[in-house]
Design a protein around this motif. Structure first.
Motif, PDB file in Angstrom:
ATOM      1  N   ARG A   4     -37.483  53.936 -30.125  1.00  6.33           N
ATOM      2  CA  ARG A   4     -36.581  52.860 -29.787  1.00  6.33           C
ATOM      3  C   ARG A   4     -35.911  53.227 -28.384  1.00  6.33           C
ATOM      4  O   ARG A   4     -35.725  51.963 -27.771  1.00  6.33           O
ATOM      5  N   LEU A   5     -35.561  54.308 -28.032  1.00  8.16           N
ATOM      6  CA  LEU A   5     -35.317  54.506 -26.753  1.00  8.16           C
ATOM      7  C   LEU A   5     -36.426  53.741 -25.562  1.00  8.16           C
ATOM      8  O   LEU A   5     -36.048  53.235 -24.490  1.00  8.16           O
ATOM      9  N   ALA A   6     -37.618  54.100 -26.092  1.00 13.37           N
ATOM     10  CA  ALA A   6     -38.646  53.741 -25.027  1.00 13.37           C
ATOM     11  C   ALA A   6     -38.586  51.966 -24.950  1.00 13.37           C
ATOM     12  O   ALA A   6     -38.658  51.370 -23.892  1.00 13.37           O
ATOM     13  N   ARG A   7     -38.289  51.557 -26.089  1.00  9.91           N
ATOM     14  CA  ARG A   7     -38.209  50.081 -25.684  1.00  9.91           C
ATOM     15  C   ARG A   7     -36.838  49.341 -25.310  1.00  9.91           C
ATOM     16  O   ARG A   7     -36.936  48.464 -24.493  1.00  9.91           O
ATOM     17  N   ALA A   8     -35.647  50.165 -25.713  1.00  7.57           N
ATOM     18  CA  ALA A   8     -34.498  49.770 -25.112  1.00  7.57           C
ATOM     19  C   ALA A   8     -34.524  50.109 -23.514  1.00  7.57           C
ATOM     20  O   ALA A   8     -34.136  49.305 -22.864  1.00  7.57           O
ATOM     21  N   ARG A   9     -35.020  51.049 -22.960  1.00  5.37           N
ATOM     22  CA  ARG A   9     -35.024  51.276 -21.597  1.00  5.37           C
ATOM     23  C   ARG A   9     -36.119  50.466 -20.866  1.00  5.37           C
ATOM     24  O   ARG A   9     -35.704  49.992 -19.979  1.00  5.37           O
ATOM     25  N   GLY A  10     -37.108  50.059 -21.501  1.00  4.01           N
ATOM     26  CA  GLY A  10     -38.005  49.183 -20.980  1.00  4.01           C
ATOM     27  C   GLY A  10     -37.403  47.883 -20.940  1.00  4.01           C
ATOM     28  O   GLY A  10     -37.402  47.276 -19.795  1.00  4.01           O
ATOM     29  N   LYS A  11     -36.627  47.597 -21.809  1.00  4.15           N
ATOM     30  CA  LYS A  11     -35.913  45.897 -21.661  1.00  4.15           C
ATOM     31  C   LYS A  11     -34.996  46.037 -20.490  1.00  4.15           C
ATOM     32  O   LYS A  11     -34.832  45.144 -19.979  1.00  4.15           O
ATOM     33  N   LEU A  12     -34.252  47.321 -20.617  1.00  2.00           N
ATOM     34  CA  LEU A  12     -32.987  47.193 -19.789  1.00  2.00           C
ATOM     35  C   LEU A  12     -33.798  47.149 -18.228  1.00  2.00           C
ATOM     36  O   LEU A  12     -33.210  46.496 -17.444  1.00  2.00           O
ATOM     37  N   ALA A  13     -34.573  48.075 -18.060  1.00  2.94           N
ATOM     38  CA  ALA A  13     -35.438  48.067 -16.681  1.00  2.94           C
ATOM     39  C   ALA A  13     -35.981  46.620 -16.303  1.00  2.94           C
ATOM     40  O   ALA A  13     -35.758  46.382 -15.010  1.00  2.94           O
ATOM     41  N   ARG A  14     -36.461  46.208 -17.071  1.00  6.63           N
ATOM     42  CA  ARG A  14     -37.164  44.729 -16.776  1.00  6.63           C
ATOM     43  C   ARG A  14     -35.997  43.679 -16.761  1.00  6.63           C
ATOM     44  O   ARG A  14     -36.243  42.750 -15.772  1.00  6.63           O
ATOM     45  N   SER A  15     -34.983  43.874 -17.275  1.00  7.55           N
ATOM     46  CA  SER A  15     -33.819  42.979 -17.142  1.00  7.55           C
ATOM     47  C   SER A  15     -33.294  43.435 -15.702  1.00  7.55           C
ATOM     48  O   SER A  15     -32.921  42.159 -15.143  1.00  7.55           O
ATOM     49  N   LEU A  16     -33.275  44.411 -15.119  1.00  4.92           N
ATOM     50  CA  LEU A  16     -32.684  44.635 -13.909  1.00  4.92           C
ATOM     51  C   LEU A  16     -33.480  44.096 -12.826  1.00  4.92           C
ATOM     52  O   LEU A  16     -32.926  43.732 -12.025  1.00  4.92           O
ATOM     53  N   GLN A  17     -34.662  44.576 -13.066  1.00  5.07           N
ATOM     54  CA  GLN A  17     -35.750  44.018 -12.103  1.00  5.07           C
ATOM     55  C   GLN A  17     -35.732  42.409 -12.114  1.00  5.07           C
ATOM     56  O   GLN A  17     -35.801  42.075 -11.094  1.00  5.07           O
ATOM     57  N   ARG A  76     -24.209  47.075 -15.879  1.00 13.32           N
ATOM     58  CA  ARG A  76     -23.524  46.771 -17.015  1.00 13.32           C
ATOM     59  C   ARG A  76     -23.865  45.413 -17.799  1.00 13.32           C
ATOM     60  O   ARG A  76     -23.781  45.390 -18.783  1.00 13.32           O
ATOM     61  N   ALA A  77     -23.856  44.318 -16.836  1.00  9.64           N
ATOM     62  CA  ALA A  77     -24.273  42.989 -17.550  1.00  9.64           C
ATOM     63  C   ALA A  77     -25.581  43.225 -18.290  1.00  9.64           C
ATOM     64  O   ALA A  77     -25.672  42.483 -19.441  1.00  9.64           O
ATOM     65  N   ALA A  78     -26.453  44.012 -17.804  1.00  6.47           N
ATOM     66  CA  ALA A  78     -27.900  43.944 -18.417  1.00  6.47           C
ATOM     67  C   ALA A  78     -27.788  44.986 -19.749  1.00  6.47           C
ATOM     68  O   ALA A  78     -28.358  44.527 -20.612  1.00  6.47           O
ATOM     69  N   LEU A  79     -26.675  45.870 -19.723  1.00  8.57           N
ATOM     70  CA  LEU A  79     -26.500  46.738 -20.791  1.00  8.57           C
ATOM     71  C   LEU A  79     -25.978  45.812 -21.941  1.00  8.57           C
ATOM     72  O   LEU A  79     -26.315  45.801 -23.154  1.00  8.57           O
ATOM     73  N   ASP A  80     -24.867  45.028 -21.603  1.00  7.56           N
ATOM     74  CA  ASP A  80     -24.058  44.261 -22.385  1.00  7.56           C
ATOM     75  C   ASP A  80     -25.127  43.287 -23.358  1.00  7.56           C
ATOM     76  O   ASP A  80     -24.999  42.821 -24.299  1.00  7.56           O
ATOM     77  N   GLU A  81     -26.162  42.973 -22.473  1.00  9.98           N
ATOM     78  CA  GLU A  81     -27.137  41.750 -23.215  1.00  9.98           C
ATOM     79  C   GLU A  81     -28.150  42.442 -24.130  1.00  9.98           C
ATOM     80  O   GLU A  81     -28.613  41.641 -24.709  1.00  9.98           O
ATOM     81  N   LEU A  82     -28.234  43.566 -24.166  1.00  7.09           N
ATOM     82  CA  LEU A  82     -29.259  44.357 -25.225  1.00  7.09           C
ATOM     83  C   LEU A  82     -28.413  44.189 -26.448  1.00  7.09           C
ATOM     84  O   LEU A  82     -27.302  44.008 -26.733  1.00  7.09           O
TER      85      LEU A  82
END
Lengths: 157, 257
Positions: A137-150, A96-102
Motif C-alpha cells: 500500500r505504501l508503494a502505491r501511495a508513494r508512487g501516486k504522490l511522487a507522480r502527482s508532484l511530477q 500538501r496539495a498532492a497529499l490532500d488529493e490522495l
C-alpha cells in the motif's frame, strides 16, 4: 499526543475538526483502556484516532468516504518514470496539495510512515491491515504522490 | 528479481524493513537497473522531504489542556457506573484503578511525546550521568541517614541554600541519605531515596530566572528523568524505577513543596 493530532489533522483536513476528533478519541481510549492488551500504546491510540476520524467523516461530511478498492487502486499505475529532481523541486504547498488529493487510505500510510516515522508493524496495528499489506500500500501511495508532484512541476514549467 | 517486484520491495529497503536476503537482492537490482535506480532516488528524495517538521501538525497547547481536564471527569462517571451495577468493593477497586489508568495514559501517551522535546537535553544527560556515577563509585552518600533532621542540617555551610528534605517512608520511598553533587557548574544537593531495590536520586538547586512548574518526563539511557519546580528549587528526579512509580514519587515531593 502530537502524533494523534497530526494523523487526525491530515485525515479530516481541518484544525478545529481534528481537535474534536482527538478529544473524542482520547475519551474512547479512556473508556476502553481495559481493552488495551499491551503492545505499543502509540499504535493503539492511533488506531482509535483513525477510527474516530473515519466515523467523524462519515457523520459530518456530505462527501462519502473514499471506499478503498484494491482493484481500482491496484495494478501498476501510470508508467511514467520518476525523477528525483522533480521531487526536490516541489515546494511545501505543492506537497500538501498532492497529499490532500490522495485517498484517505493512501494518505494515512504516508502520514504514518514518512511524516510520523512509524514502523510497518505499528502501521499494521494502527491501520488494522496485515503487515504484508503495509509495504504494497505504501508503494502505491508513494508512487501516486511522487507522480502527482511530477505532474504539478511539469504544469508549472 | 524483476522490476515489478523491485518496485514494491524498494520501499521496504528504503524503510529498513526487509529481511537481509531480500534487502541485498533489491539493492543489487537497484544498482543494476537504471530505471529502478532513478525511481528509488526519487522515492528517497520524497521520503526525506516529508520528514521535514513543516509537514507535521503540532497539537495546540489548548487541546492538551482540554483533554487533561476532560479525562478525570470521564473517570468519575465511569466509577459511578460501577457503583450502581456492582458492590461497593468494586467501587473501591475502581477508585484505585481509574486514577492508575489515567496516570498510565497520561504518562505513556501525552507526557513523553508532547513534552520530551521541551526538556533541557544537556541537563538531562548531566543528571543521568551523575545518577549513574553515584551508583558506580562508592559515593552514593556523604551522609547516610534515614532521618531528615540529620540530612537537612548536614547541607548547612556546604551549600548557599537549604534544600527541602522530607522522608516518604510511609509511602514506600524512605530517605536513605544525601550528598553534594555538581551539576551545571554549581554545587547541588543530591538526596537519595529508595524504593524496593531501586535507588532514586533527587538533585536540587535554586531556580534562576524563568522557572517553570511544568513537569517534564523523559527517558534517558533507560533511566526515567522527571523535572519539577518545588519551593523555588529546580528539582530533577532520576531512577531506573518505572515511569508510573517515579511519577508517584514526584507527586509526593510536589505535595510537600
Amino acid at each position: 499526543m502530537d502524533a494523534a493530532y497530526n494523523l487526525a489533522r491530515w485525515l479530516v483536513r481541518d484544525d478545529h475538526d481534528a481537535q474534536d476528533v482527538v478529544q473524542e478519541a482520547y475519551l474512547r481510549a479512556f473508556r476502553f483502556a481495559a481493552g488495551f492488551r499491551g503492545g505499543d500504546p502509540r499504535a493503539w491510540i492511533l488506531a482509535i484516532v483513525r477510527n474516530t476520524a473515519f466515523t467523524w467523516l462519515k457523520r459530518n461530511r456530505s462527501e462519502s468516504p473514499t471506499e478503498f478498492d484494491e482493484k481500482i487502486h491496484g495494478g501498476s499505475t501510470e508508467e511514467i518514470g520518476l525523477e528525483a529532481d522533480a521531487v526536490r523541486n516541489a515546494d511545501g504547498a505543492m506537497i500538501r496539495a498532492a497529499l490532500d488529493e490522495l485517498t484517505d487510505e493512501f494518505r494515512e500510510v504516508i502520514v504514518m510512515r514518512d511524516i510520523e516515522g512509524l514502523s510497518y508493524k505499528e502501521i499494521a496495528d494502527a491501520a488494522d491491515v496485515p503487515i504484508g499489506t503495509v509495504m504494497s500500500r505504501l508503494a502505491r501511495a508513494r508512487g501516486k504522490l511522487a507522480r502527482s508532484l511530477q505532474g504539478r512541476i511539469g504544469k508549472e514549467r | 528479481m524483476n522490476c515489478d517486484d523491485a518496485r514494491v520491495l524498494m520501499h521496504g529497503h528504503l524503510d529498513g524493513e526487509l529481511e537481509l536476503a531480500d534487502d541485498l537482492e533489491v539493492q543489487r537490482h537497484i544498482e543494476d537497473c537504471p530505471r529502478c535506480m532513478r525511481e528509488y532516488a526519487a522515492l528517497r528524495a520524497m521520503h526525506s522531504r516529508l520528514k521535514d517538521e513543516a509537514f507535521r501538525f503540532e497539537a495546540p497547547a489548548t487541546l492538551k489542556e482540554k483533554i487533561r481536564r476532560s479525562l478525570p471527569a470521564a473517570a468519575m462517571s465511569r466509577s459511578n457506573g460501577y457503583q450502581a451495577r456492582r458492590g461497593a468493593w468494586v467501587q473501591r477497586t475502581a477508585r484505585f484503578a481509574v486514577p492508575m489508568a489515567i496516570g498510565a495514559m497520561l504518562a505513556l501517551i501525552i507526557a513523553p511525546r508532547a513534552m520530551a522535546p521541551a526538556i533541557n537535553q544537556q541537563l538531562a544527560n548531566q543528571v543521568v550521568a551523575s545518577h549513574v556515577r553515584s551508583l558506580m563509585a562508592t559515593h552514593l552518600m556523604d551522609v547516610a541517614s534515614t532521618d531528615q533532621h540529620t540530612v537537612k542540617p548536614w547541607f548547612n555551610g556546604k551549600l548557599d541554600f537549604s534544600p527541602p528534605v522530607n522522608d516518604f517512608v510511609k509511602d514506600g520511598f524512605p530517605l536513605v541519605g544525601g550528598r553534594l553533587d555538581y551539576i551545571e557548574g554549581r554545587p547541588v544537593a543530591a538526596l537519595v531515596y529508595q524504593h524496593g531495590k531501586h535507588v532514586i536520586n533527587v538533585f536540587m538547586w535554586p531556580t534562576t530566572g524563568a522557572a517553570t512548574s511544568a513537569e517534564r518526563i523523559e527517558t534517558e539511557h533507560g533511566y526515567n528523568v522527571e523535572q519539577l519546580t518545588v519551593a523555588g528549587m529546580n528539582c530533577w528526579v532520576v531512577s531506573d524505577l518505572n515511569q508510573m512509580e517515579l511519577d508517584k514519587f514526584a507527586n509526593l515531593i510536589r505535595a510537600k513543596g
